[in-house]
Design an enzyme around this catalytic site. Structure first.
Site, PDB file in Angstrom:
ATOM      1  N   ARG A  67       0.992   2.082 -12.318  1.00  0.00           N
ATOM      2  CA  ARG A  67      -0.395   2.468 -12.023  1.00  0.00           C
ATOM      3  C   ARG A  67      -1.167   2.804 -13.293  1.00  0.00           C
ATOM      4  O   ARG A  67      -2.355   2.471 -13.419  1.00  0.00           O
ATOM      5  CB  ARG A  67      -0.408   3.613 -11.014  1.00  0.00           C
ATOM      6  CG  ARG A  67      -0.088   3.100  -9.599  1.00  0.00           C
ATOM      7  CD  ARG A  67       0.260   4.209  -8.650  1.00  0.00           C
ATOM      8  NE  ARG A  67       0.350   3.753  -7.257  1.00  0.00           N
ATOM      9  CZ  ARG A  67       0.831   4.508  -6.269  1.00  0.00           C
ATOM     10  NH1 ARG A  67       1.266   5.728  -6.521  1.00  0.00           N
ATOM     11  NH2 ARG A  67       0.887   4.033  -5.039  1.00  0.00           N
ATOM     12  N   ARG A  75       9.331   5.198  -7.138  1.00  0.00           N
ATOM     13  CA  ARG A  75       8.124   6.043  -7.183  1.00  0.00           C
ATOM     14  C   ARG A  75       7.816   6.424  -8.641  1.00  0.00           C
ATOM     15  O   ARG A  75       6.648   6.452  -9.049  1.00  0.00           O
ATOM     16  CB  ARG A  75       8.327   7.324  -6.353  1.00  0.00           C
ATOM     17  CG  ARG A  75       8.532   7.092  -4.865  1.00  0.00           C
ATOM     18  CD  ARG A  75       7.277   7.024  -4.064  1.00  0.00           C
ATOM     19  NE  ARG A  75       6.483   8.232  -4.101  1.00  0.00           N
ATOM     20  CZ  ARG A  75       5.344   8.361  -3.425  1.00  0.00           C
ATOM     21  NH1 ARG A  75       4.892   7.359  -2.669  1.00  0.00           N
ATOM     22  NH2 ARG A  75       4.655   9.467  -3.497  1.00  0.00           N
ATOM     23  N   LYS A 100       0.317  -4.419  -3.459  1.00  0.00           N
ATOM     24  CA  LYS A 100      -0.874  -4.369  -2.615  1.00  0.00           C
ATOM     25  C   LYS A 100      -1.799  -5.554  -2.933  1.00  0.00           C
ATOM     26  O   LYS A 100      -1.619  -6.234  -3.952  1.00  0.00           O
ATOM     27  CB  LYS A 100      -1.579  -3.030  -2.828  1.00  0.00           C
ATOM     28  CG  LYS A 100      -0.729  -1.817  -2.401  1.00  0.00           C
ATOM     29  CD  LYS A 100      -1.513  -0.514  -2.542  1.00  0.00           C
ATOM     30  CE  LYS A 100      -0.638   0.677  -2.180  1.00  0.00           C
ATOM     31  NZ  LYS A 100      -1.411   1.948  -2.233  1.00  0.00           N
ATOM     32  N   GLU A 115       9.836   2.074   7.134  1.00  0.00           N
ATOM     33  CA  GLU A 115       9.015   1.012   6.553  1.00  0.00           C
ATOM     34  C   GLU A 115       9.812  -0.287   6.393  1.00  0.00           C
ATOM     35  O   GLU A 115       9.274  -1.373   6.641  1.00  0.00           O
ATOM     36  CB  GLU A 115       8.447   1.486   5.208  1.00  0.00           C
ATOM     37  CG  GLU A 115       7.457   2.633   5.407  1.00  0.00           C
ATOM     38  CD  GLU A 115       7.033   3.315   4.113  1.00  0.00           C
ATOM     39  OE1 GLU A 115       7.434   2.868   3.025  1.00  0.00           O
ATOM     40  OE2 GLU A 115       6.289   4.315   4.201  1.00  0.00           O
ATOM     41  N   PHE A 127     -10.406   8.498   4.354  1.00  0.00           N
ATOM     42  CA  PHE A 127     -10.301   7.172   3.728  1.00  0.00           C
ATOM     43  C   PHE A 127      -9.457   6.197   4.540  1.00  0.00           C
ATOM     44  O   PHE A 127      -9.217   5.073   4.102  1.00  0.00           O
ATOM     45  CB  PHE A 127      -9.715   7.316   2.306  1.00  0.00           C
ATOM     46  CG  PHE A 127      -8.353   7.979   2.246  1.00  0.00           C
ATOM     47  CD1 PHE A 127      -7.191   7.264   2.499  1.00  0.00           C
ATOM     48  CD2 PHE A 127      -8.239   9.332   1.935  1.00  0.00           C
ATOM     49  CE1 PHE A 127      -5.938   7.871   2.444  1.00  0.00           C
ATOM     50  CE2 PHE A 127      -6.992   9.950   1.872  1.00  0.00           C
ATOM     51  CZ  PHE A 127      -5.835   9.216   2.141  1.00  0.00           C
ATOM     52  N   TYR A 153       0.587   3.308   7.555  1.00  0.00           N
ATOM     53  CA  TYR A 153      -0.144   4.448   7.002  1.00  0.00           C
ATOM     54  C   TYR A 153      -0.497   5.467   8.076  1.00  0.00           C
ATOM     55  O   TYR A 153      -1.462   6.227   7.911  1.00  0.00           O
ATOM     56  CB  TYR A 153      -1.393   3.954   6.268  1.00  0.00           C
ATOM     57  CG  TYR A 153      -1.100   3.408   4.882  1.00  0.00           C
ATOM     58  CD1 TYR A 153      -0.437   4.192   3.929  1.00  0.00           C
ATOM     59  CD2 TYR A 153      -1.513   2.131   4.505  1.00  0.00           C
ATOM     60  CE1 TYR A 153      -0.174   3.708   2.654  1.00  0.00           C
ATOM     61  CE2 TYR A 153      -1.250   1.641   3.231  1.00  0.00           C
ATOM     62  CZ  TYR A 153      -0.592   2.437   2.304  1.00  0.00           C
ATOM     63  OH  TYR A 153      -0.332   1.966   1.036  1.00  0.00           O
ATOM     64  N   HIS A 157       2.969   0.130  -3.649  1.00  0.00           N
ATOM     65  CA  HIS A 157       3.379   1.175  -2.705  1.00  0.00           C
ATOM     66  C   HIS A 157       4.878   1.398  -2.853  1.00  0.00           C
ATOM     67  O   HIS A 157       5.615   0.463  -3.149  1.00  0.00           O
ATOM     68  CB  HIS A 157       3.078   0.749  -1.265  1.00  0.00           C
ATOM     69  CG  HIS A 157       3.839   1.567  -0.251  1.00  0.00           C
ATOM     70  ND1 HIS A 157       3.430   2.818   0.139  1.00  0.00           N
ATOM     71  CD2 HIS A 157       5.003   1.330   0.410  1.00  0.00           C
ATOM     72  CE1 HIS A 157       4.313   3.308   1.008  1.00  0.00           C
ATOM     73  NE2 HIS A 157       5.272   2.429   1.183  1.00  0.00           N
ATOM     74  N   THR A 210      -0.370   8.632  -7.696  1.00  0.00           N
ATOM     75  CA  THR A 210      -1.282   7.917  -6.786  1.00  0.00           C
ATOM     76  C   THR A 210      -2.606   7.592  -7.474  1.00  0.00           C
ATOM     77  O   THR A 210      -3.109   6.474  -7.380  1.00  0.00           O
ATOM     78  CB  THR A 210      -1.551   8.782  -5.538  1.00  0.00           C
ATOM     79  OG1 THR A 210      -0.296   9.199  -4.987  1.00  0.00           O
ATOM     80  CG2 THR A 210      -2.341   8.015  -4.497  1.00  0.00           C
ATOM     81  N   ASN A 244      -4.429   0.796  -6.099  1.00  0.00           N
ATOM     82  CA  ASN A 244      -3.462   1.247  -7.105  1.00  0.00           C
ATOM     83  C   ASN A 244      -2.196   0.389  -7.158  1.00  0.00           C
ATOM     84  O   ASN A 244      -1.120   0.852  -7.512  1.00  0.00           O
ATOM     85  CB  ASN A 244      -3.154   2.736  -6.927  1.00  0.00           C
ATOM     86  CG  ASN A 244      -2.645   3.059  -5.534  1.00  0.00           C
ATOM     87  OD1 ASN A 244      -2.342   2.161  -4.763  1.00  0.00           O
ATOM     88  ND2 ASN A 244      -2.539   4.335  -5.216  1.00  0.00           N
TER      89      ASN A 244
END
Ligand code: ATP
Ligand code: MG
Length: 137
Positions: A102, A85, A9, A126, A57, A49, A115, A91, A112
């Site tokens: 993270r 993951r 990100k 995706e 948010f 998203y 992704h 998260t 964070n």
């Protein structure tokens, strides 16, 4: 062999974490079959998203993710979806296990660092959103 979509990100890219994160991916044994640094178009972000469209948010999330370059990564490996993951951690970095990306690099849920697709369906969707035909190894 499973494929997943991973992304660094804008906070991670801005902080120069790209090489560190690619090293972790390499060391884990995943194969990088696609890689690009890019500005995410707003429309792509809203699609990416889309499941969060109604969340309070959402606007902030789209502003953040389109606010600087991201690194889009296609990963291949055994159990890559769940495995990536697991490498990212929870998260909210406060809940992320020690040694996860993270936990090691992030302090807020909003920023964070990485992704990862959360299911085979998300991974397929995706990967197609970020990589065109013939772009992946
Ligand atoms: P990602 O989809 O980015 O890999 P995730 O699957 O761990 O993260 P999601 O529930 O899909 O988490 O949320 C997507 C992203 O939206 C989060 O990574 C985070 O940046 C942001 N987000 C989620 N919940 C909140 C929240 N309560 N406040 C602010 N931002 C949030
Ligand atoms: Mg998610």
């Amino acid at each position: 062999m499973e494929r997943t979509f991973a992304m660094i990100k804008p906070d991670g890219v801005r902080r120069g974490l790209t090489p560190e994160i690619l090293a972790r991916i390499h060391n884990k044994g995943y194969r990088v079959v696609g890689l690009k640094q890019m500005m995410m178009p707003r429309e792509t972000a809203e699609q990416h998203y889309g499941e969060h469209r109604e969340r309070p948010f959402f606007g902030e999330l789209v502003d953040f993710i389109t606010g600087g370059p991201v690194v889009a990564i296609a990963l291949e490996g055994e159990n890559a979806i769940a495995g990536w993951r697991a490498m990212m951690g929870a998260t909210n970095p406060a809940n992320a296990a020690p040694g996860t990306i993270r936990a090691d690099f992030a302090t807020s849920t909003g920023e964070n660092v990485t992704h990862g697709s959360d299911s085979p369906e998300s991974a397929e969707r995706e990967l197609a959103l970020f990589f065109g035909d013939g772009e992946l190894l």
